[in-house]
Design a protein around this motif. Structure first.
Motif, PDB file in Angstrom:
ATOM      1  N   ARG A 209      16.652  77.668  68.725  1.00  0.00           N
ATOM      2  CA  ARG A 209      15.445  78.494  68.587  1.00  0.00           C
ATOM      3  C   ARG A 209      14.447  77.922  67.594  1.00  0.00           C
ATOM      4  N   SER A 210      14.893  77.015  66.709  1.00  0.00           N
ATOM      5  CA  SER A 210      13.956  76.353  65.793  1.00  0.00           C
ATOM      6  C   SER A 210      14.121  74.844  65.931  1.00  0.00           C
ATOM      7  N   PRO A 211      13.388  74.219  66.852  1.00  0.00           N
ATOM      8  CA  PRO A 211      13.569  72.775  67.045  1.00  0.00           C
ATOM      9  C   PRO A 211      12.890  71.960  65.942  1.00  0.00           C
ATOM     10  N   PHE A 212      13.572  70.912  65.508  1.00  0.00           N
ATOM     11  CA  PHE A 212      13.013  69.999  64.514  1.00  0.00           C
ATOM     12  C   PHE A 212      13.365  68.557  64.889  1.00  0.00           C
ATOM     13  N   VAL A 213      12.413  67.653  64.693  1.00  0.00           N
ATOM     14  CA  VAL A 213      12.726  66.223  64.717  1.00  0.00           C
ATOM     15  C   VAL A 213      13.317  65.902  63.347  1.00  0.00           C
ATOM     16  N   ALA A 214      14.352  65.080  63.319  1.00  0.00           N
ATOM     17  CA  ALA A 214      15.044  64.806  62.062  1.00  0.00           C
ATOM     18  C   ALA A 214      14.145  64.120  61.041  1.00  0.00           C
ATOM     19  N   TRP A 215      14.489  64.348  59.787  1.00  0.00           N
ATOM     20  CA  TRP A 215      13.869  63.626  58.688  1.00  0.00           C
ATOM     21  C   TRP A 215      14.663  62.338  58.436  1.00  0.00           C
ATOM     22  N   THR A 216      13.978  61.291  57.980  1.00  0.00           N
ATOM     23  CA  THR A 216      14.707  60.072  57.597  1.00  0.00           C
ATOM     24  C   THR A 216      15.179  60.259  56.167  1.00  0.00           C
ATOM     25  N   LEU A 217      16.487  60.383  56.004  1.00  0.00           N
ATOM     26  CA  LEU A 217      17.010  60.622  54.655  1.00  0.00           C
ATOM     27  C   LEU A 217      17.151  59.301  53.900  1.00  0.00           C
ATOM     28  N   ARG A 218      17.504  58.238  54.637  1.00  0.00           N
ATOM     29  CA  ARG A 218      17.688  56.942  53.981  1.00  0.00           C
ATOM     30  C   ARG A 218      17.358  55.834  54.975  1.00  0.00           C
ATOM     31  N   GLU A 219      16.560  54.888  54.546  1.00  0.00           N
ATOM     32  CA  GLU A 219      16.184  53.791  55.440  1.00  0.00           C
ATOM     33  C   GLU A 219      17.341  52.823  55.642  1.00  0.00           C
ATOM     34  N   TYR A 220      18.137  52.641  54.602  1.00  0.00           N
ATOM     35  CA  TYR A 220      19.249  51.687  54.743  1.00  0.00           C
ATOM     36  C   TYR A 220      20.434  52.126  53.892  1.00  0.00           C
ATOM     37  N   LEU A 221      21.576  52.208  54.542  1.00  0.00           N
ATOM     38  CA  LEU A 221      22.822  52.547  53.858  1.00  0.00           C
ATOM     39  C   LEU A 221      23.820  51.442  54.177  1.00  0.00           C
ATOM     40  N   ALA A 222      24.453  50.901  53.145  1.00  0.00           N
ATOM     41  CA  ALA A 222      25.403  49.804  53.384  1.00  0.00           C
ATOM     42  C   ALA A 222      26.614  50.310  54.170  1.00  0.00           C
ATOM     43  N   GLU A 223      27.172  49.426  54.971  1.00  0.00           N
ATOM     44  CA  GLU A 223      28.305  49.785  55.833  1.00  0.00           C
ATOM     45  C   GLU A 223      29.432  50.468  55.065  1.00  0.00           C
ATOM     46  N   LYS A 224      29.784  49.912  53.916  1.00  0.00           N
ATOM     47  CA  LYS A 224      30.945  50.434  53.182  1.00  0.00           C
ATOM     48  C   LYS A 224      30.718  51.863  52.674  1.00  0.00           C
ATOM     49  N   ASP A 225      29.462  52.276  52.608  1.00  0.00           N
ATOM     50  CA  ASP A 225      29.141  53.593  52.058  1.00  0.00           C
ATOM     51  C   ASP A 225      29.020  54.690  53.116  1.00  0.00           C
ATOM     52  N   LEU A 226      29.310  54.344  54.373  1.00  0.00           N
ATOM     53  CA  LEU A 226      29.087  55.308  55.458  1.00  0.00           C
ATOM     54  C   LEU A 226      29.725  56.666  55.165  1.00  0.00           C
ATOM     55  N   LEU A 227      31.028  56.667  54.907  1.00  0.00           N
ATOM     56  CA  LEU A 227      31.707  57.958  54.748  1.00  0.00           C
ATOM     57  C   LEU A 227      31.338  58.646  53.437  1.00  0.00           C
TER      58      LEU A 227
END
Lengths: 552, 99
Positions: A209-227
């Protein structure tokens, strides 16, 4: 494909026996419906209009032929001979009895599948690009990361009672086929200039009922930091997400109300606290999981196929199929085949047990045993040699599965709607059938070109209507089904939410209104422009005007 | 005018309360009641919930015509008549071809 380790096998097997006991206690009266409902929902069991419905998770839309055969067998022995593929790459069985569900889950466990976290306020099945590991435009195969997220999110104790459900989608290609900007978390796997793998992180996208396009929280996150980073997002959401109002409980509302900078600050602070801790991904673990997704043993083939060329010249129906349902592959001489589950006048997303078995046969004969489910409710053979395309087309034709309409006007996304769903206000499937029937002529559909029509039977938007180039929303108007149209939505990297095209239409008028919109586009389009491109150039006004008195 | 409906516990199927207080799958066999009678029947149905026959009983507005009982809302028409999508017919035909 990923193969369960002993931990996966243990928790899935344990859950089957636990649920078997819970069902027995419900049937014996030891548990009331109020006590049982949350337990069954944790195992994907809904009570819909006509029956129980079991939603089975298909992790990131990836199936083996063996798994698909099991789904076919379940459809035949425990259901009415068919299953329904959903807009989240899952499958739903519409008619299982409660007594049979523990046995179904046991059969699923044998092929490393389950229905855990397909309902409830938890992290749902992670979805991905249905061409992952295959498409020519892919930068990094997202499946190893989807699998890492699956393992992390499965039975995660801290996130089993979130304010609301939570959906993650991941792609490794610039062309977004996974609608990552409309998920609670969207991840795009990227490579840095130094060639290192990382992620672009989107947060707070959503429909409903409230559609939103996502915000970009981070342009780049290193692989090891995913979780570590994803866990930080979930922690902030779990703490601050609203629990006072179901309709304001998704992370998109937190983003909307608290603002990007506030949420980002909280997430980064939590991330700083926990990074380099237990959740840091060891390179060895990533490599170990990635080995499960190593490319199959592709033959060395010329880029073009003589067998395909001959068939293209001889058979216009085959040529149409190749034009619309065959996608370039990263390996020369290969392709991905979209098996459209959108017959003219048929039910979008349904496949009979026999059809599932034909697809499993074809995957085994020509596609390394691999099948994908797309969020567009189609099946995919991701890796086939182009030489095999004529034979695949012939088998699909025999099975009633060679609909050459992928991405065209008849390839609608359609939720189950009021024909099945307890939440729906209006039917979706008959509207889709009307539209595919009206545009049944393949030459006309090809002339119209790519056109996303998406149909939801209520504001919850399982049919993704907000992101349809033409979106159709069924509502209840004084006890009658009524349909509102939106225009210009897009689920991909050019993400957009559709604009309202006016008050709406009665059921029998909808396909005609769509035809009016299509005719308007054909008059206005410049060159090879798609419907969406024309809409973006000329805007809403000419389309709204064309709908004219039809829209009340 | 109303009827009382529920879903059967064991298999979830749609059922209606008949004149004898039994739960039947056929809409035509449902007992048509006044609003007050239906409210009392829903109340009485809680015994069948406790007895594990059904879940979530409630009353539904209907009209009674020469053609029989007709629920007033589309939702209840579909619950009574089954999905209008044709999914079952298509799958049944495939099963028969295979057999």
């Amino acid at each position: 494909m990923y193969v369960y380790d002993s931990f996966d096998r243990q928790f899935v097997g344990h859950r089957v026996e636990q649920f078997r006991d819970q069902v027995a206690r419900r049937l014996s009266g030891e548990l009331s419906e109020e006590q049982f409902r949350p337990l069954r929902l944790m195992n994907g069991v809904y009570l819909q209009l006509h029956s129980y419905m079991l939603r089975v998770a298909i992790p990131y839309g990836t199936l083996s032929s063996r798994q698909l055969r099991t789904l076919a067998r379940i459809a035949r022995t425990h259901d009415k001979g068919y299953g329904h593929f959903t807009t989240r790459q899952n499958i739903q069985f519409n008619w299982p009895s409660l007594e049979a569900i523990p046995d179904i889950l046991a059969e699923l466990a044998e092929v490393e599948m389950h229905a855990i976290q397909t309902s409830g306020n938890c992290i749902r099945n992670v979805t991905s690009d249905h061409f992952a590991g295959a498409s020519a435009d892919e930068v990094v195969d997202p499946r190893p990361y989807a699998e890492i997220l699956r393992q992390w999110s499965s039975l995660h104790p801290e996130f089993s009672y979130l304010p609301r459900k939570f959906k993650i989608a991941i792609t490794g290609a610039p062309q977004d086929r996974a609608a990552i900007r409309f998920h609670d978390i969207g991840l795009q796997v990227v490579k840095s200039e130094a060639g290192e793998i990382g992620f672009r992180v989107f947060v707070g996208g959503g429909l409903g009922r409230s559609p939103f396009v996502a915000w970009t929280l981070r342009e780049y996150l290193a692989e090891k930091d995913l979780l570590s980073y994803v866990e930080a997002i979930l922690r902030v959401y779990n703490l601050y997400g609203r629990r006072d109002n179901k309709y304001k409980a998704r992370i998109k509302i937190l983003m909307h109300e608290a603002g990007l900078e506030t949420v980002r600050g909280e997430v980064e602070a939590e991330f700083e606290r926990i990074r380099e801790g237990a959740l840091e991904l060891p390179a060895g673990d990533v490599a170990r999981i990635a080995r499960h997704f190593a490319p199959p043993a592709f033959a060395t083939l010329p880029a073009t196929s003589e067998a395909e060329g001959r068939a293209l010249r001889a058979d216009p129906a085959f040529a149409r199929f190749v034009a619309h349902n065959v996608t370039p592959h990263k390996v020369p001489g290969h392709a991905s085949v979209t098996i459209s589950l959108k017959p003219v006048g048929g039910v979008p997303g349904d496949a009979t047990a026999e059809q599932m078995e034909v697809v499993a046969d074809l995957a085994e004969a020509h596609g390394f045993g691999e099948i994908r489910v797309s969020h567009r409710q189609n099946l995919i053979l991701p890796h086939v040699a182009r030489d095999a395309l004529p034979e695949i087309f012939a088998r699909l034709s025999e099975a009633g599965l060679a609909h050459a309409n992928a991405g065209l006007v008849g390839d609608t996304i359609t939720c189950p709607g009021l024909d099945f769903c307890a939440l729906a206000n209006a039917r979706s499937i008959p509207v889709a059938k009307d539209i595919s029937t009206r545009f049944a002529d393949p030459a006309r559909a090809a002339e119209i070109g790519p056109l996303d029509i998406k149909i939801s039977g209520c504001i919850n938007a399982c049919g993704h209507h907000h992101v349809g180039a033409i979106g159709i929303l069924g509502v209840d108007r004084k006890g009658k089904e009524f349909y509102q149209l939106t225009l210009g939505g897009s689920p991909d990297e050019t993400a957009a939410i559709g604009d309202s095209a006016g008050p709406g239409f009665w059921p029998h008028e909808v396909a005609g209104a769509v035809e009016t919109l299509v005719d308007t586009y054909l008059k206005l389009r410049a060159g090879e422009e798609t419907f969406l491109a024309t809409y973006r150039r000329v805007g809403l006004a000419p389309f709204k005007e064309a709908l004219g008195d039809g829209a009340r | 005018m109303q009827i009382v409906t529920a879903n059967r516990l064991g298999d979830g199927r749609v059922v209606f309360r008949d004149r004898g207080g039994r739960w039947v799958e056929v809409l035509a066999a449902a007992v048509v009641l006044s609003k007050d009678e239906a409210a009392a029947a829903v109340e009485a149905a809680s015994a069948d919930v406790a007895a594990r026959l059904i879940v979530e009983p409630y009353a539904v507005d209907v009209s009674e015509t020469a053609a029989g009982i007709e629920p007033k809302t589309m939702r209840e028409k579909i619950r009574a008549g089954g999905p209008t999508s044709g999914s079952e017919t298509i799958a049944l035909a495939a099963l028969e071809r295979a057999a």
